[in-house]
Design an enzyme around this catalytic site. Structure first.
Site, PDB file in Angstrom:
ATOM      1  CB  CYS A 100      -0.923  -0.164   8.296  1.00 20.34           C
ATOM      2  SG  CYS A 100      -1.484  -1.404   7.119  1.00 20.34           S
TER       3      CYS A 100
ATOM      4  CB  CYS B  71     -18.409  -0.281   9.223  1.00 22.28           C
ATOM      5  SG  CYS B  71     -17.264  -1.071  10.378  1.00 22.28           S
TER       6      CYS B  71
ATOM      7  CB  CYS C 264      -0.910  -0.012   1.236  1.00 16.50           C
ATOM      8  SG  CYS C 264      -2.005   1.419   1.275  1.00 16.50           S
TER       9      CYS C 264
ATOM     10  CB  CYS D  21     -18.509  -5.075   5.237  1.00 17.61           C
ATOM     11  SG  CYS D  21     -17.583  -3.616   5.774  1.00 17.61           S
TER      12      CYS D  21
ATOM     13  NE  ARG E  13     -17.856  -5.811  13.484  1.00 14.74           N
ATOM     14  CZ  ARG E  13     -18.422  -5.017  12.591  1.00 14.74           C
ATOM     15  NH1 ARG E  13     -17.709  -4.136  11.943  1.00 14.74           N
ATOM     16  NH2 ARG E  13     -19.708  -5.090  12.344  1.00 14.74           N
TER      17      ARG E  13
ATOM     18  CB  CYS F 115     -15.414  -7.138   6.513  1.00 10.76           C
ATOM     19  SG  CYS F 115     -14.742  -5.493   6.271  1.00 10.76           S
TER      20      CYS F 115
ATOM     21  CB  CYS G  71      -1.724   3.796   8.194  1.00 12.84           C
ATOM     22  SG  CYS G  71      -2.812   4.384   6.872  1.00 12.84           S
TER      23      CYS G  71
HETATM   24  S1  SF4 Z   1      -4.255   0.992   6.876  1.00 18.45           S
HETATM   25 FE1  SF4 Z   1      -2.607  -0.023   5.706  1.00 18.45          FE
HETATM   26  S2  SF4 Z   1      -3.634  -0.801   3.898  1.00 18.45           S
HETATM   27 FE2  SF4 Z   1      -5.010   0.723   4.794  1.00 18.45          FE
HETATM   28  S3  SF4 Z   1      -4.481   2.654   3.786  1.00 18.45           S
HETATM   29 FE3  SF4 Z   1      -3.216   2.560   5.645  1.00 18.45          FE
HETATM   30  S4  SF4 Z   1      -1.274   1.623   4.961  1.00 18.45           S
HETATM   31 FE4  SF4 Z   1      -2.799   1.196   3.375  1.00 18.45          FE
END
Ligand code: SF4
Length: 364
Positions: free
Chosen positions: A61, A190, A54, A130, A262, A98, A58
């Site tokens: 993540c 959600c 990705c 979802c 949840r 989901c 974040c």
């Molecule tokens: S949470 Fe992870 S997968 Fe989702 S947008 Fe952020 S970096 Fe990408």
């Protein structure tokens, strides 16, 4: 006590969060009983249909391409693979599937068409569907709705103030815009967040202000405890205590009486007693399956044993809202527009995990 309010203030929410625990539990459990069957818990299965790589940053993540984690990336799953997993989830008591894809935002094209086909396929299995695919436009939300999507997940993650400490590649307002786009359809929302990212209690309250003042409030609110993954900027965060989780669940229940709260990531760290307290405090949904996208989760059989022990029953699908109709692709009113929306890219910087970067280079 049972009215739905959209004008909660941070101060009011902090007062609730900080109440003596027994009082907080009593209030939350009382509100819970006015709006929900306390012995029913909804079970969702989270499927990572496209893992890793990705472009976002974040800080929590392991799927962000820029961090150095052990996550192995996968291309988009096939419709048949997803169908097989959905059938397995259904037979083990899940009412909702989901599907998560590690994308910044949805792009019209073959891959999105494939996701739409997955939505149609799961809807026809009489399960709630979802998706969590990143930012989406209004037209994309309408196409998902037409395919039979039941819910769209888009977490606010934290308070608006703390958001920029964790993510720099998009802004809090982008999250709200996507939620607004979903709200223009009949797809339910959600949206929740993560605790244990180094935020203050005020930020937890700030996130609940942002969620509870949405009108309507989200139909489901996942509360995650950070699973600190090696290689991410948040790898050194200490786990949140069960008491913080219970307080967060109870406060969420009080300010959003009708929503499904949840219990999401972080359940492997929680004892059965701890989870039972969360159910008592108003949690009425869990994610089942041994993985939550990429992080560990209790085995479904263990969960079913826990349900038996606590006298809980899995919720049937479409109790809260009717099953959406599925429109076949050939009859679609909403075609791909090939839009290139301008989602924001804020300038602020978040601290990178330089140590992990050096470590990964050394291994290579
Ligand atoms: S949470 Fe992870 S997968 Fe989702 S947008 Fe952020 S970096 Fe990408």
């Amino acid at each position: 006590m049972s009215e739905i309010r959209h004008n909660w203030t941070k101060e009011e929410i902090l007062t609730i969060y900080n109440k003596p625990l027994m009082e907080l539990l009593y209030d939350a459990a009382s509100i819970h009983r006015l709006h929900h069957d306390p012995n029913t818990v909804q079970v969702s299965t989270l499927l990572s249909i496209k893992t890793g790589g990705c472009p976002e940053d974040c800080g929590y993540c392991p799927q962000a391409a820029r961090y150095h984690t052990n996550v192995e990336g996968n291309d988009l799953m096939s419709v048949q693979q997803v169908k097989a997993q959905a059938l397995r989830a259904k037979s083990s008591g899940s009412s909702r599937v989901c599907m998560g894809a590690a994308w910044r935002n949805v792009k019209d094209g073959e891959e999105f068409d494939q996701v739409l086909e997955m939505v149609r396929t799961i809807n026809k299995l009489d399960m709630e569907v979802c998706c969590t695919l990143g930012m989406i436009t209004e037209n994309q939300a309408k196409r998902l709705a037409e395919a039979g999507l039941y819910a769209y997940n888009h977490n606010l993650d934290s308070s608006e103030e703390y958001y920029k400490e964790v993510i720099s590649t998009r802004g809090f307002e982008d999250r709200l815009q996507t939620i607004d786009n979903v709200r223009k359809t009949n797809v339910t929302v959600c949206s929740g967040g993560i605790i244990g990212m180094g935020e203050a209690i005020e930020d937890r309250a700030g996130m609940l202000v942002a969620l509870s003042t949405l009108n309507p409030q989200p139909e489901s609110v996942p509360i995650n405890a950070l699973v600190a993954v090696e290689g991410t900027p948040l790898e050194d965060q200490k786990p949140v205590s069960i008491w913080e989780m219970v307080r967060m669940v109870a406060t969420t229940r009080i300010v959003m009486p009708e929503t499904q709260v949840r219990l999401s990531a972080g359940r492997t760290e929680m004892s059965r007693e701890g989870q039972a307290l969360c159910f008592f405090a108003g949690a009425n949904s869990i994610f089942a399956g041994d993985k939550l996208l990429t992080t560990p989760n209790p085995d479904v059989n263990e969960d079913m044993e826990m349900f038996k022990l606590l006298g809980l029953n899995p919720q049937k699908p479409f109790i809260k809202k009717m099953q959406p109709q599925t429109v076949e692709a050939s009859n679609s009113q909403y075609q791909a527009l090939g839009e290139k929306p301008k989602w924001s890219r804020p300038e602020h910087k978040i601290e990178r995990n330089e140590v992990a970067k050096v470590k990964a280079k050394a291994i290579k």
